[in-house]
Design an enzyme around this catalytic site. Structure first.
Site, PDB file in Angstrom:
ATOM      1  N   GLY A 103       0.145   0.135  -1.386  1.00 39.05           N
ATOM      2  CA  GLY A 103      -0.987   0.387  -0.504  1.00 39.05           C
ATOM      3  C   GLY A 103      -1.305   1.860  -0.450  1.00 39.05           C
ATOM      4  N   SER A 104      -1.711   2.338   0.730  1.00 38.99           N
ATOM      5  CA  SER A 104      -2.195   3.715   0.847  1.00 38.99           C
ATOM      6  C   SER A 104      -1.112   4.760   0.626  1.00 38.99           C
ATOM      7  CB  SER A 104      -2.812   3.918   2.227  1.00 38.99           C
ATOM      8  OG  SER A 104      -3.860   3.001   2.397  1.00 38.99           O
ATOM      9  N   THR A 105       0.171   4.349   0.651  1.00 39.51           N
ATOM     10  CA  THR A 105       1.211   5.351   0.382  1.00 39.51           C
ATOM     11  C   THR A 105       1.105   5.849  -1.049  1.00 39.51           C
ATOM     12  OG1 THR A 105       2.781   3.627  -0.226  1.00 39.51           O
ATOM     13  CG2 THR A 105       2.813   4.350   2.052  1.00 39.51           C
TER      14      THR A 105
END
Lengths: 663, 379
Positions: A338-340
């Site tokens: 995801g956004s990581t």
């Protein structure tokens, strides 16, 4: 050569031909010679039989009769496992058991009846026992009851005259004093199975000792040859009753080597307790040398159950639990990051020159590629953002755009530099590779060309990208240190210190790293940061992080239209995974952490608070006091700490005990 | 009836064949099996299962095979000889490609309910093929080098496949049996002498080179050879079994401890007590008298077969009978020498006594061939 034997042979063949006509059989003479040789061998066999069975019979008969010579393997004590502070996390405890030699018992049933009054023996155990006696023979000692305590042993010894053939024995049993806390790192041992014997090439005779235990999972399994040690043996004379008369020869084995982990038991215990009730994983890595300080995966289970033999019902319950307690999610779980993953995309785009610190990109809430529309998590859009702001607010559109500009090959190369897509060499079971997709991979795997949409998806860590929690923690550690740290789990083996691997610089411009780090700092501490609720008010502990929420399913157009995008409305197994990576303290990082909460919902709500608590625990060196948190949250924190208190270890006492023991 | 007719000797036909069967040999074979049956009963601690009863069933099948083969004209077997050799070679290839892995080696082939070990079959079909070859070859050509190529290939092709399995013991046996038939056929003794000298030279070179700069094998390979030759060097591995085996022999003494009374064996000191090490059980439980009796029965079968072969006038039956006799001899002699610590431990069963189906069926087939040679001898 052709004439070497040919001429003479032909002459001889002629004479033999004559001879053959005379006797009527062409092969008789040589056959007679061969028969004589056979007779000679047979005579030799008879002579040997005579020697063994007549001349030396008395000697051997005595050995077999009164004093049988027997070789006993001496199982070595298994190596101990310690945490970073020298606290024993896997040890050996004496285990008392009662064994019976059926032949000496004479009336087996009567003896068992009497024994059952002293120690519990179920009807099923009794049936199993009789089967084992039939199979192994009446002379062989068979274990009747295991895991007895000292009182049981005393009772059996006291009643020895009424229990012929029964004796109490002592052996070593593996014990894990901290139960489930370290099970996914240390693993457990169990009896050697036929499968194990088949798996191991040229198995040590030691493994064939009944009740010998071998590493089955985790470190115990991967380091088994080191921990196991080498068998010694003693050549003994035993009398007909099995009593040892004297020892003829003894060779001590080598005890297994002790192993010290880089894991900090206190931190590990805290992480496990903090995540109780969730299906989650957390990894803490020291950003100075790559040491893994905690590697937690919940729910966990008690390894001691497996050492003593787990019941089928309990095992099935563990196996069928939807939270998968038997899996070490920290290394075996591969999740879309995801956004990581956005830091990787940002660094790749910066390196490629496709974006700089100043450029702003407009986010209307969605992004179009051809006829495909990609949404930002914020439906109304973020407006115009620069790179730092885009990280702070985790704007998806910004990263769709820079991912498209950069292309998947350059993003994949950057991801690999941060440790994604390959398993680390750690002594743990079932380490997942994760996945860094690129064009070649997709063509090989799906036989379809890579699409721009795939790149756009990868830009926010969705689609094909997969990462394990340990990879995410390592990414955070590499971002914090700017060096290609390698994870280290073993501090020393057999007293020899394992030096951390070299960590060369990542070869990234300092201003690129600084930009990304600044974005991460603002995620937690900025006015619009997605994890603002997870900040600390103690300046010295201030940290940087990044949230991530990874979709488990595709949100359909109808769902979007109906508005069912709230995780709380969905069943557990269809909710998003929540992720958070962080490092701190901001000024001079020492620790990096990654937390994944399976189906936890959003990263900021489910994962960030857990990561914050674990990171603060690591930085503070003890349970973090409530005054580290914003005033409004202190009540809530106090309640949670109270609830966790029974699960936390009394570390000062443990450390004192460890010091005393080593002294 | 003229006097010429009177002098002609013919093989028996019809029911007379049954009379011509060498019945004393059949009796000796049954007696040996009887001993084996009793021992399997004893090692199972006085039970017909799991070994004695299945073994008896296989023996009955084996007897049927033996009689069927015995009554088939020997001429037919001569014609089939090379075909069966080729068939065995094919089976060995199949086993190498798709065989079952048992005890760490690939030896077995599962055909329906039958578990076949083609390397066992190879020994018999090799003897058939070589006997047929030398029956066809004019005697004056036997020792010419170019006529040695075919028999040597016939030996080495299957042997190479068996070494691959890996089963060095059986491969060596195969080579020994093949060379024995060549020797019987009259191949010049100079070849054998040269071969023996060359082998001895090679072995000497391997050992003499040890520890020098031109050492031929790796150190660990030497260590393996050491243990092979002197099992006492590995007290927990091979040496353990031989030591225990020797004690069992001594413990048996003159008259043995009686059935099911052998402490060494019943205590599970020995592995493979129902297969390769069954002679140890017998020696402990039936003593010197029992061991000698079994050895005597084996030698009786050898004597019967060899004696009959001496009166065979044609080359094929004579070579076949002698060759198969030697095959049988090597089986029990090597097994006995092994368990008594005279030979290195190789996986060779005790014929007709050790538990196992494939070996027994092949053995009964080879007895059938011997009987066929006896039955169809002109008289």
């Amino acid at each position: 050569m052709a004439r070497l034997f040919g001429n003479r042979a032909r002459r001889r063949a002629k004479t033999r031909g004559k001879e053959a006509r005379k006797t009527g059989n062409p092969v008789s003479r040589r056959a007679a010679l061969l028969l004589a040789a056979q007779g000679g061998v047979a005579a030799l066999l008879v002579a040997r039989l005579h020697q063994l069975q007549i001349e030396e019979a008395d000697r051997y008969r005595l050995l077999a009769d009164e004093n049988r010579i027997n070789i006993r393997l001496l199982p070595p004590p298994r190596g101990l496992i310690f945490d970073a502070n020298g606290i024993e996390v896997a040890g050996n405890v004496p285990n008392y058991r009662a064994v019976i030699v059926a032949e000496e018992a004479r009336d087996l049933d009567a003896v068992l009846d009497r024994l059952a009054r002293l120690v519990p023996i179920s009807a099923r155990e009794r049936a199993g026992l009789k089967r084992e006696i039939r199979r192994s023979g009446a002379f062989v000692p068979i274990t009747v009851a295991e895991n007895l305590d000292w009182d049981d042993v005393a009772r059996i010894s006291l009643n020895a005259p009424a229990l012929p053939g029964v004796s109490a024995e002592v052996g070593l049993l593996r014990h894990y004093p901290f139960g489930s806390d370290l099970v996914h790192v240390v693993g457990y041992v169990g009896p050697v199975s036929d499968y194990d014997l088949k798996r191991i090439e040229d198995p040590d005779p030691l493994l064939r000792i009944p009740r010998f235990q071998i590493g089955k999972y985790g470190l115990e399994r991967e380091m088994d040859p080191v921990l196991r040690g080498k068998a010694g043996f003693s050549r003994i004379e035993v009398n007909a009753a099995g009593r040892i008369m004297r020892e003829l020869e003894r060779k001590e084995g080598e005890p297994g080597k002790d192993v010290q982990l880089t894991i900090d038991l206190g931190l590990q215990n805290f992480a496990e307790a903090r995540m109780a009730g969730e299906s989650a994983a957390a990894v803490v890595i020291d950003t100075r040398n790559g040491d893994i300080r905690a590697l937690a995966s919940t729910p966990a289970f008690d390894p001691n159950l497996f050492v003593r033999g787990i019941s089928a019902t309990r095992y099935r319950a563990l196996l069928e639990d939807p939270y998968r307690p038997l899996t070490n999610k920290a290394v075996s779980g591969a999740y879309p990051p995801g956004s990581t993953f956005k830091m990787i995309v940002a660094l790749a785009a910066l390196e490629a020159g496709e974006i700089d610190a100043a450029e702003r990109i407009f986010c209307p809430g969605f992004y179009e590629v051809g006829n495909q529309r990609f949404h930002c998590w914020k439906r109304g859009g973020h407006g115009r953002l620069d790179l730092v702001g885009a990280i702070e607010q985790s704007c998806d559109v910004f990263f769709y755009e820079i991912a498209r500009r950069t292309g998947i090959e350059r993003i994949a190369a950057m991801a690999r530099r941060f440790g994604f897509g390959a398993a680390f060499d750690l002594p743990l079971s079932a380490i997942a590779d994760g996945l860094v997709p690129d064009k070649g991979w997709k063509e090989a795997r799906y036989d379809r060309p890579w699409q721009v949409g795939d790149t756009v998806n990868a830009g926010i860590g969705q689609g094909y990208v997969l990462a394990t929690p340990v990879q995410l923690a390592l990414m955070a550690a590499r971002l914090a240190s700017g060096r290609a740290l390698a994870p280290r789990l073993l501090m020393s083996v057999g007293g020899e210190v394992r030096q951390p691997a070299d960590a060369p610089p990542l070869d990234l411009p300092a201003d690129h790293l600084a930009l990304v780090r600044k974005g991460m700092f603002r995620v937690v501490n900025g006015r619009r940061g997605t994890a603002r609720r997870a900040r600390t008010v103690r300046e010295a502990y201030a940290f940087a992080g990044k949230t991530g929420t990874s979709q488990v399913r595709i949100i359909t157009r109808e769902e979007r239209a109906r508005g069912i995008t709230h995780n709380d409305d969905l069943p557990w197994e269809r909710r998003d995974h929540a992720l958070f990576v962080a490092f701190g303290p901001w000024r001079n990082p020492t620790h990096a952490v990654a937390v994944v909460v399976e189906h936890g919902g959003s990263g900021s709500k489910a994962a960030a608070p857990i990561a914050r608590d674990i990171l603060l625990r690591a930085l503070h060196g003890d349970t973090p006091p409530p005054d580290l948190y914003p005033a409004a949250m202190r009540e809530e924190i106090r309640d949670r700490l109270e609830a966790m208190a029974p699960h936390l270890l009394d570390l000062p006492a443990l450390r004192r005990a460890a010091r005393k023991k080593s002294a | 009836m003229s006097h010429i007719d009177y002098a002609v000797r013919t093989p028996p036909t019809g029911w007379r064949k049954i009379l011509a069967i060498h019945w004393p040999m059949v009796l000796a074979i049954v007696a040996i099996f009887g001993i084996g049956f009793v021992m399997l009963y004893s090692v199972a601690d006085g039970a017909l299962t799991p070994w004695a009863l299945p073994q008896a069933r296989r023996f009955l099948v084996g007897l049927a095979v033996m009689f069927a083969v015995a009554l088939t004209p020997i001429e037919l077997w001569r014609r089939l000889a090379w075909w069966s050799w080729g068939g065995t070679l094919l089976l060995l290839v199949v086993v190498a490609v798709a065989g079952d892995v048992g005890m760490g080696a690939q030896r077995w082939l599962q055909i329906g309910p039958l578990r076949l070990q083609p390397s066992e079959l190879a020994k018999v079909t090799l003897v058939m093929a070589l006997a047929a070859y030398y029956a066809w070859l004019p005697p004056e050509k036997v020792s010419q080098p170019r006529w040695l190529v075919i028999p040597l290939l016939a030996i080495l092709l299957p042997a190479a496949l068996i070494v691959q399995q890996p089963d060095l013991g059986t491969a060596l046996l195969l080579v020994m049996v093949g060379l024995a038939v060549m020797w019987l056929a009259g191949v010049h003794w100079g070849y054998f002498l040269t071969g023996i000298l060359a082998a001895a030279g090679a072995v000497a070179a391997v050992f003499l080179s040890r520890g020098t700069s031109w050492q031929l094998l790796k150190n660990y390979q030497y260590r393996r050879i050491d243990v092979f030759l002197d099992p006492d060097l590995d007290p927990l591995g091979a040496g353990y079994h031989i030591t225990q085996s020797k004690i069992a022999f001594g413990s048996g003494g003159l008259s043995g401890r009686g059935l099911m009374q052998g402490t060494q064996v019943q205590l599970n000191f020995l592995p493979e007590k129902h297969t390769d090490f069954i002679f140890t059980t017998l020696a402990e439980e039936l003593g010197f008298i029992g061991s000698i009796s079994l050895l005597g029965l084996y030698m009786l079968v050898i004597a019967f077969a060899a004696w009959s072969a001496f009166s065979m006038r044609e080359r094929f039956p004579a070579l076949l009978t002698h060759g198969l006799t030697i095959n049988f001899f090597l089986y029990f002699a090597i097994n006995m020498a092994m368990v008594m610590g005279l030979a290195p431990v190789v996986g060779v069963p005790l014929p007709l006594v050790s538990y196992g189906g494939s070996a027994m069926l092949v053995l009964m087939f080879s007895f059938g061939l011997i009987q066929s040679a006896i039955v169809h001898r002109p008289r």
